[in-house]
Motif scaffolding. Structure first.
Motif, PDB file in Angstrom:
ATOM      1  N   GLY A 140       0.789  -1.227   0.000  1.00  0.00           N
ATOM      2  CA  GLY A 140       0.000   0.000   0.000  1.00  0.00           C
ATOM      3  C   GLY A 140       0.817   1.269   0.000  1.00  0.00           C
ATOM      4  O   GLY A 140       0.297   2.349   0.252  1.00  0.00           O
ATOM      5  N   LYS A 141       2.111   1.171  -0.304  1.00  0.00           N
ATOM      6  CA  LYS A 141       2.981   2.350  -0.287  1.00  0.00           C
ATOM      7  C   LYS A 141       3.053   3.059  -1.634  1.00  0.00           C
ATOM      8  O   LYS A 141       3.601   4.148  -1.738  1.00  0.00           O
ATOM      9  N   SER A 142       2.545   2.418  -2.673  1.00  0.00           N
ATOM     10  CA  SER A 142       2.497   3.039  -3.995  1.00  0.00           C
ATOM     11  C   SER A 142       1.358   2.404  -4.779  1.00  0.00           C
ATOM     12  O   SER A 142       0.717   1.464  -4.304  1.00  0.00           O
ATOM     13  N   THR A 143       1.115   2.940  -5.957  1.00  0.00           N
ATOM     14  CA  THR A 143       0.054   2.399  -6.805  1.00  0.00           C
ATOM     15  C   THR A 143       0.634   1.912  -8.121  1.00  0.00           C
ATOM     16  O   THR A 143       1.749   2.288  -8.498  1.00  0.00           O
ATOM     17  N   TYR A 144      -0.124   1.075  -8.792  1.00  0.00           N
ATOM     18  CA  TYR A 144       0.285   0.539 -10.087  1.00  0.00           C
ATOM     19  C   TYR A 144      -0.719   1.037 -11.128  1.00  0.00           C
ATOM     20  O   TYR A 144      -1.921   0.859 -10.942  1.00  0.00           O
ATOM     21  N   PRO A 145      -0.234   1.634 -12.223  1.00  0.00           N
ATOM     22  CA  PRO A 145      -1.177   2.141 -13.229  1.00  0.00           C
ATOM     23  C   PRO A 145      -1.898   0.993 -13.948  1.00  0.00           C
ATOM     24  O   PRO A 145      -1.344  -0.091 -14.124  1.00  0.00           O
ATOM     25  N   GLU A 146      -3.129   1.238 -14.359  1.00  0.00           N
ATOM     26  CA  GLU A 146      -3.878   0.258 -15.135  1.00  0.00           C
ATOM     27  C   GLU A 146      -3.236   0.117 -16.519  1.00  0.00           C
ATOM     28  O   GLU A 146      -2.608   1.056 -17.018  1.00  0.00           O
ATOM     29  N   ILE A 147      -3.430  -1.033 -17.128  1.00  0.00           N
ATOM     30  CA  ILE A 147      -2.854  -1.291 -18.461  1.00  0.00           C
ATOM     31  C   ILE A 147      -3.319  -0.240 -19.460  1.00  0.00           C
ATOM     32  O   ILE A 147      -2.530   0.241 -20.282  1.00  0.00           O
ATOM     33  N   ASP A 148      -4.586   0.154 -19.402  1.00  0.00           N
ATOM     34  CA  ASP A 148      -5.097   1.179 -20.326  1.00  0.00           C
ATOM     35  C   ASP A 148      -4.355   2.504 -20.153  1.00  0.00           C
ATOM     36  O   ASP A 148      -4.099   3.216 -21.127  1.00  0.00           O
ATOM     37  N   GLU A 149      -4.002   2.849 -18.911  1.00  0.00           N
ATOM     38  CA  GLU A 149      -3.249   4.080 -18.651  1.00  0.00           C
ATOM     39  C   GLU A 149      -1.830   3.956 -19.201  1.00  0.00           C
ATOM     40  O   GLU A 149      -1.303   4.898 -19.797  1.00  0.00           O
ATOM     41  N   ILE A 150      -1.209   2.802 -19.011  1.00  0.00           N
ATOM     42  CA  ILE A 150       0.137   2.583 -19.552  1.00  0.00           C
ATOM     43  C   ILE A 150       0.098   2.706 -21.073  1.00  0.00           C
ATOM     44  O   ILE A 150       0.920   3.406 -21.681  1.00  0.00           O
ATOM     45  N   LYS A 151      -0.867   2.058 -21.685  1.00  0.00           N
ATOM     46  CA  LYS A 151      -1.005   2.124 -23.147  1.00  0.00           C
ATOM     47  C   LYS A 151      -1.232   3.561 -23.609  1.00  0.00           C
ATOM     48  O   LYS A 151      -0.612   4.017 -24.570  1.00  0.00           O
ATOM     49  N   ARG A 152      -2.134   4.288 -22.936  1.00  0.00           N
ATOM     50  CA  ARG A 152      -2.421   5.677 -23.306  1.00  0.00           C
ATOM     51  C   ARG A 152      -1.153   6.529 -23.261  1.00  0.00           C
ATOM     52  O   ARG A 152      -0.881   7.303 -24.181  1.00  0.00           O
ATOM     53  N   ARG A 153      -0.357   6.350 -22.222  1.00  0.00           N
ATOM     54  CA  ARG A 153       0.870   7.154 -22.092  1.00  0.00           C
ATOM     55  C   ARG A 153       1.899   6.781 -23.151  1.00  0.00           C
ATOM     56  O   ARG A 153       2.579   7.648 -23.692  1.00  0.00           O
ATOM     57  N   LEU A 154       2.006   5.496 -23.466  1.00  0.00           N
ATOM     58  CA  LEU A 154       2.925   5.087 -24.538  1.00  0.00           C
ATOM     59  C   LEU A 154       2.451   5.629 -25.886  1.00  0.00           C
ATOM     60  O   LEU A 154       3.251   6.099 -26.700  1.00  0.00           O
ATOM     61  N   LEU A 155       1.126   5.570 -26.119  1.00  0.00           N
ATOM     62  CA  LEU A 155       0.558   6.077 -27.374  1.00  0.00           C
ATOM     63  C   LEU A 155       0.695   7.588 -27.514  1.00  0.00           C
ATOM     64  O   LEU A 155       0.613   8.125 -28.620  1.00  0.00           O
ATOM     65  N   SER A 156       0.950   8.291 -26.412  1.00  0.00           N
ATOM     66  CA  SER A 156       1.168   9.734 -26.498  1.00  0.00           C
ATOM     67  C   SER A 156       2.518  10.046 -27.143  1.00  0.00           C
ATOM     68  O   SER A 156       2.750  11.174 -27.577  1.00  0.00           O
ATOM     69  N   VAL A 157       3.382   9.011 -27.226  1.00  0.00           N
ATOM     70  CA  VAL A 157       4.696   9.193 -27.844  1.00  0.00           C
ATOM     71  C   VAL A 157       4.759   8.518 -29.216  1.00  0.00           C
ATOM     72  O   VAL A 157       5.245   9.095 -30.176  1.00  0.00           O
ATOM     73  N   THR A 158       4.268   7.295 -29.307  1.00  0.00           N
ATOM     74  CA  THR A 158       4.303   6.547 -30.567  1.00  0.00           C
ATOM     75  C   THR A 158       2.972   5.831 -30.793  1.00  0.00           C
ATOM     76  O   THR A 158       2.348   5.367 -29.841  1.00  0.00           O
ATOM     77  N   SER A 159       2.588   5.741 -32.045  1.00  0.00           N
ATOM     78  CA  SER A 159       1.320   5.068 -32.361  1.00  0.00           C
ATOM     79  C   SER A 159       1.500   3.566 -32.554  1.00  0.00           C
ATOM     80  O   SER A 159       0.529   2.848 -32.744  1.00  0.00           O
ATOM     81  N   ASN A 160       2.733   3.092 -32.482  1.00  0.00           N
ATOM     82  CA  ASN A 160       3.001   1.677 -32.743  1.00  0.00           C
ATOM     83  C   ASN A 160       3.231   0.916 -31.430  1.00  0.00           C
ATOM     84  O   ASN A 160       4.365   0.682 -31.032  1.00  0.00           O
ATOM     85  N   VAL A 161       2.137   0.563 -30.766  1.00  0.00           N
ATOM     86  CA  VAL A 161       2.197  -0.198 -29.524  1.00  0.00           C
ATOM     87  C   VAL A 161       1.512  -1.538 -29.761  1.00  0.00           C
ATOM     88  O   VAL A 161       0.329  -1.589 -30.100  1.00  0.00           O
ATOM     89  N   ILE A 162       2.265  -2.602 -29.619  1.00  0.00           N
ATOM     90  CA  ILE A 162       1.753  -3.960 -29.815  1.00  0.00           C
ATOM     91  C   ILE A 162       1.630  -4.594 -28.435  1.00  0.00           C
ATOM     92  O   ILE A 162       2.616  -4.715 -27.709  1.00  0.00           O
ATOM     93  N   MET A 163       0.409  -4.991 -28.090  1.00  0.00           N
ATOM     94  CA  MET A 163       0.165  -5.580 -26.775  1.00  0.00           C
ATOM     95  C   MET A 163      -0.070  -7.076 -26.943  1.00  0.00           C
ATOM     96  O   MET A 163      -0.798  -7.498 -27.837  1.00  0.00           O
ATOM     97  N   VAL A 164       0.565  -7.845 -26.066  1.00  0.00           N
ATOM     98  CA  VAL A 164       0.459  -9.301 -26.144  1.00  0.00           C
ATOM     99  C   VAL A 164       0.436  -9.883 -24.730  1.00  0.00           C
ATOM    100  O   VAL A 164       1.096  -9.360 -23.841  1.00  0.00           O
ATOM    101  N   ASP A 165      -0.348 -10.930 -24.546  1.00  0.00           N
ATOM    102  CA  ASP A 165      -0.310 -11.655 -23.281  1.00  0.00           C
ATOM    103  C   ASP A 165       0.728 -12.764 -23.439  1.00  0.00           C
ATOM    104  O   ASP A 165       0.411 -13.899 -23.789  1.00  0.00           O
ATOM    105  N   ALA A 166       1.970 -12.406 -23.215  1.00  0.00           N
ATOM    106  CA  ALA A 166       3.084 -13.329 -23.441  1.00  0.00           C
ATOM    107  C   ALA A 166       3.071 -14.497 -22.460  1.00  0.00           C
ATOM    108  O   ALA A 166       3.522 -15.588 -22.801  1.00  0.00           O
ATOM    109  N   VAL A 167       2.559 -14.272 -21.266  1.00  0.00           N
ATOM    110  CA  VAL A 167       2.487 -15.353 -20.282  1.00  0.00           C
ATOM    111  C   VAL A 167       1.521 -16.436 -20.776  1.00  0.00           C
ATOM    112  O   VAL A 167       1.832 -17.626 -20.734  1.00  0.00           O
ATOM    113  N   GLU A 168       0.372 -16.014 -21.256  1.00  0.00           N
ATOM    114  CA  GLU A 168      -0.611 -16.970 -21.780  1.00  0.00           C
ATOM    115  C   GLU A 168      -0.018 -17.785 -22.937  1.00  0.00           C
ATOM    116  O   GLU A 168      -0.184 -19.003 -23.003  1.00  0.00           O
ATOM    117  N   LEU A 169       0.687 -17.113 -23.831  1.00  0.00           N
ATOM    118  CA  LEU A 169       1.281 -17.815 -24.977  1.00  0.00           C
ATOM    119  C   LEU A 169       2.403 -18.752 -24.533  1.00  0.00           C
ATOM    120  O   LEU A 169       2.543 -19.853 -25.077  1.00  0.00           O
TER     121      LEU A 169
END
Length: 190
Positions: free
Chosen positions: A100-129
Motif C-alpha cells: 500500500g505504499k504506492s500504486t500501479y497504473p492500469e494497463i489502459d493508462e500505460i497504453k495511453r501514455r505510450l501512445l502519447s509518444v508513438t502510435s506503434n504499440v503492440i500488446m500481447v499476453d506473453a504469459v498466456e502464450l
C-alpha cells in the motif's frame, strides 16, 4: 525492459549472438537494478553496420520490448514517433504496491501514455502464450518472437532459432521454439 527473473538478459544475449552471426556490429549494456527477482532490469542492445556506443540516447529507440508493463512506462524516454513498443500485458506487482505504499497504473493508462509518444504499440499476453507453448518461463522468448514478427529485425528467422536451440537448456528447446512461433504469429495477426 522487465523485472528480475523474466529473462531480459537472456533475450538480449539471444539477439546479440544472432546479430553477430549475421555479420552485424553489436553493442550492449545492462542495468540490473536490484538484480533480484522483482527488481527492475533493463538491457540495451544496439545493432547495425555503424554502431559504436552501447547506450541508446533518449528518444532514439527503434523497439522497446517490455516484459513487464510498468517497466515499459519507466523507459518511455527512449521512444520517439517512429519507435515500436512490444508490451506484455501481464503485471508483476511490486512489493511497495502490495504494502500500500504506492500504486500501479492500469494497463489502459500505460497504453495511453505510450501512445502519447508513438502510435506503434503492440500488446500481447506473453504469459498466456508461453503457457500454451508448455513453459511459462518462455515468456521472454514469446516476446522475442513478437519482436521478429514486427518485421523490424535484420536477422534471419532460422538464425535466431538456431541460437535459441544452442542457448536454452535441452529439455526446454521445443517449448521455447513453440513460444517463439506463437509470439511471431501473435504480432503478425495484430
Amino acid at each position: 525492459a522487465g523485472v528480475g527473473g523474466q529473462g531480459v538478459v537472456l533475450m538480449s544475449e539471444l539477439i546479440g549472438t544472432a546479430a553477430v552471426r549475421a555479420g552485424l556490429k553489436v553493442r550492449g549494456s545492462e542495468v540490473l537494478g536490484m538484480a533480484q527477482r522483482g527488481g527492475s532490469v533493463f538491457s540495451n542492445i544496439r545493432l547495425g553496420s555503424e554502431v559504436e556506443a552501447p547506450m541508446t540516447a533518449d528518444g532514439r529507440c527503434d523497439i522497446l520490448v517490455a516484459l513487464e508493463p510498468s517497466e515499459g512506462l519507466r523507459n518511455i524516454r527512449y521512444l520517439n514517433k517512429q519507435s515500436s513498443v512490444i508490451l506484455n500485458i501481464r503485471k508483476v506487482i511490486p512489493s511497495t504496491v502490495s504494502l500500500g505504499k504506492s500504486t500501479y497504473p492500469e494497463i489502459d493508462e500505460i497504453k495511453r501514455r505510450l501512445l502519447s509518444v508513438t502510435s506503434n504499440v503492440i500488446m500481447v499476453d506473453a504469459v498466456e502464450l508461453a503457457e500454451k507453448a508448455g513453459n511459462r518461463q518462455a515468456t521472454n522468448v514469446v516476446m522475442l518472437g513478437t519482436v521478429f514478427g514486427s518485421g523490424k529485425m535484420p536477422i534471419n528467422l532460422e538464425l535466431i532459432k538456431d541460437v535459441i536451440r544452442e542457448k536454452v537448456p535441452t529439455k526446454a528447446i521445443e517449448a521455447n521454439l513453440k513460444a517463439f512461433d506463437l509470439g511471431y504469429k501473435a504480432c503478425c495477426a495484430g
